[in-house]
Design an enzyme around this catalytic site. Structure first.
Site, PDB file in Angstrom:
ATOM      1  N   GLY A  95       9.540  11.582   9.864  1.00 36.52           N
ATOM      2  CA  GLY A  95       8.991  10.603  10.980  1.00 36.52           C
ATOM      3  C   GLY A  95       8.096   9.700  10.626  1.00 36.52           C
ATOM      4  N   ASN A 110       9.680   3.848  -0.546  1.00 33.13           N
ATOM      5  CA  ASN A 110      10.010   4.751   0.708  1.00 33.13           C
ATOM      6  C   ASN A 110      11.153   5.192   0.984  1.00 33.13           C
ATOM      7  OD1 ASN A 110       7.141   4.817   1.261  1.00 33.13           O
ATOM      8  ND2 ASN A 110       7.330   3.231   3.103  1.00 33.13           N
ATOM      9  N   GLU A 120       0.724  -1.194   0.125  1.00 39.57           N
ATOM     10  CA  GLU A 120      -0.127  -0.131  -0.083  1.00 39.57           C
ATOM     11  C   GLU A 120       0.768   1.375   0.141  1.00 39.57           C
ATOM     12  OE1 GLU A 120      -3.409   0.372  -0.282  1.00 39.57           O
ATOM     13  OE2 GLU A 120      -2.549   2.606  -0.676  1.00 39.57           O
ATOM     14  N   LYS A 140       3.534  14.583  10.824  1.00 39.78           N
ATOM     15  CA  LYS A 140       3.171  15.576   9.703  1.00 39.78           C
ATOM     16  C   LYS A 140       1.812  15.950  10.078  1.00 39.78           C
ATOM     17  CE  LYS A 140       1.537  12.270   6.439  1.00 39.78           C
ATOM     18  NZ  LYS A 140       1.620  11.816   5.207  1.00 39.78           N
ATOM     19  N   CYS A 193       6.440   4.834   8.984  1.00 42.49           N
ATOM     20  CA  CYS A 193       6.775   4.046   7.620  1.00 42.49           C
ATOM     21  C   CYS A 193       8.272   4.225   7.412  1.00 42.49           C
ATOM     22  CB  CYS A 193       5.917   4.376   6.352  1.00 42.49           C
ATOM     23  SG  CYS A 193       4.204   3.723   6.571  1.00 42.49           S
ATOM     24  N   GLU A 225      -0.876   9.077   4.992  1.00 41.30           N
ATOM     25  CA  GLU A 225      -1.479   9.510   6.074  1.00 41.30           C
ATOM     26  C   GLU A 225      -1.624  11.147   5.866  1.00 41.30           C
ATOM     27  OE1 GLU A 225      -0.270   8.396  10.049  1.00 41.30           O
ATOM     28  OE2 GLU A 225       0.192   6.316   9.281  1.00 41.30           O
TER      29      GLU A 225
END
Ligand code: NAD
Length: 436
Positions: free
Chosen positions: A258, A209, A149, A322, A261, A153
């Site tokens: 941060g 990522n 995925e 965030k 993930c 967020e």
């Protein structure tokens, strides 16, 4: 289609709600009784814009329900998503205990041939472990897929509803048509569903990522260079990001990344490399620089007020990792605030969403303000750690009149340098000249 989603965290809830929204019958299961109780009352246990209304829309349409009975969820479904956490183990590897516990439950409740999809971010080789675990408890036929995925967020629903791409690792072509049918509503504008082998799908998630984490750390290192050279990282960012080969995203300097993930996935990728004999030195360096970067605000504060903060009051704007989320995992605030307290400071923090979780995660000495201005009252400095929208155009005259000293240390480069100069602040940001 009958769908089961196991794990109702940030990913599982969004997957469940969005698949129900497109007409599937979704049962979401979690072992956390408090979460399920809250969900059964129509309340989202997390803050994610638009999620609660999407949940309620589908609960009232009888397409979405929640249970603590993971086995019943498996039995209901034709397609089962595993969306449980994969936290970092002590050595930085991804801890698969939740994923494999779910695989065991699936094995015990495999009442028909099903498609088992790993949504959790997992190291290469996990699908084979999931298959092996299920086979220990069942002789039923089933397929295993890896479908990482990529949602963010704060924008999770939009990201799931309109993905740039959907990556699906498969063992054989057998499941392609079912998954194409399931995902078709989300790719009507033509974005691709990329079927590939399972190992490639598992690595794609970590590589994506880590690439973003490397971009952030690279620009933070360039910011340090700008400070040393008297350059401005915002100008450099625009100059670099306008290159169509590079693009503007993920180039903002600040006080580090941060979240649940990037830090754990970069560590896990480095660990996967160690296991396979490849030194993943680029992501490892990005991670090390990020740890250093998270304290940039603290270093600037020490330069201004010294290391001993006894009797000082420090205001904090932003606790979540965030904007747009209440998630505190690996947030800069969690690194900085305990150190401020250790050095004797009184800390008053504000965050639009994360205070409830922060009360559990931060030292009990921390005070919380109901709005951003009251946090500043009589403070010796204001530190900005999260770029919430409401912090971007504040009443600077009011802040100046509230602060004991007009010192702002901005870990997110929110304000225009000339404007801060005009208002008479001492304003220290990241990779830009100091205003005094
Ligand atoms: P989370 O911690 O918010 O939620 C995980 C949920 O799984 C929890 O509610 C927990 O109670 C539940 N759970 C654990 N063991 C279980 C079991 N045996 N049976 C049923 N439920 C169980 O996690 P998350 O942030 O949603 O992340 C889930 C996975 O997705 C992770 O691998 C993560 O790396 C990945 N991911 C997360 C994001 C994100 O932005 N959060 C984005 C992409 C991928």
């Amino acid at each position: 289609m009958r769908i089961g989603v196991i794990g109702t965290g940030y990913v599982g809830l969004v997957v469940g709600a969005c698949l129900a929204e497109t007409g599937n019958h979704v049962v979401c299961a979690d072992i956390d009784k408090t979460k399920i109780k809250s969900l059964n009352k129509g309340r989202s246990p997390i803050y994610e814009p638009g999620l609660e209304s999407l949940l309620n829309h589908n609960i009232s349409g009888n397409r979405l329900s929640f249970t603590t009975d993971v086995g019943a969820c498996v039995e209901h479904a034709e397609v089962v998503f595993i969306a449980v956490g994969t936290p970092p183990g002590e050595d930085g590897s991804a801890d698969l205990k939740h994923v494999l516990a779910v695989a065991e439950t699936i094995g015990k409740h495999l009442n028909d041939e099903k498609i088992i999809i790993t949504k959790s971010t997992v190291p290469v080789g996990t699908a084979a472990k999931v298959r092996g675990t299920i086979e220990r408890f069942s002789s039923q036929q089933f397929s295993v897929c890896s479908n990482p995925e990529f949602l963010k967020e704060g924008d999770a629903i939009e990201d799931f509803m309109k993905p740039d791409r959907i990556v699906i690792g498969i063992e054989s072509d057998k499941v392609e048509s079912t998954l194409e049918e399931l995902y078709h509503p989300f790719v009507r504008s033509g974005n691709p569903i990329l079927f590939m082998d399972i190992a490639s799908a598992e690595i794609t998630k970590y590589a994506a990522n880590a690439m973003l984490a490397v971009r952030i750390s690279f620009m933070n290192q360039i910011a340090a260079l700008c400070e040393a050279a008297g350059a401005d990282v915002d100008q450099v960012r625009k100059g670099v990001g306008s290159d169509s080969r590079i693009g503007p995203a993920f180039l903002h300097a600040g006080s580090g990344y941060g979240g649940s993930c990037f830090p754990k996935d970069v560590s896990a990728l480095v660990h996967i490399g160690d296991e396979l004999g490849i030194d993943m030195s680029i992501p490892r360096t990005a991670q090390e620089w990020n740890e250093y970067q998270k304290e940039v605000v603290l270093r600037k504060l020490s330069n201004e007020l010294g290391d001993d903060l006894t009797g000082r009051k420090i205001a904090i704007w932003g606790l979540s990792f965030k904007p747009g989320t209440d998630d505190l995992r690996e947030a800069t605030s969690l690194s900085i605030i305990p150190k401020l307290i250790e050095r004797g400071a009184q800390v008053i923090a504000h965050d639009p969403q994360a205070v409830e979780l922060a009360r559990k995660a931060l030292p009990p000495e921390v005070g919380y303000a109901t709005d951003e201005y009251s946090a500043c009252k009589e403070a010796d400095a204001l530190l900005i750690l999260t770029e919430w929208l409401q912090y971007r155009r504040p009443d600077l005259s009011r802040i100046k009149s509230l602060l004991k000293h007009p010192l702002i240390i901005d870990g997110r480069n929110l304000f225009n340098i000339a404007r801060m100069e005009k208002h008479g602040f001492t304003y220290l940001s990241v990779g830009r000249r100091d205003v005094r």
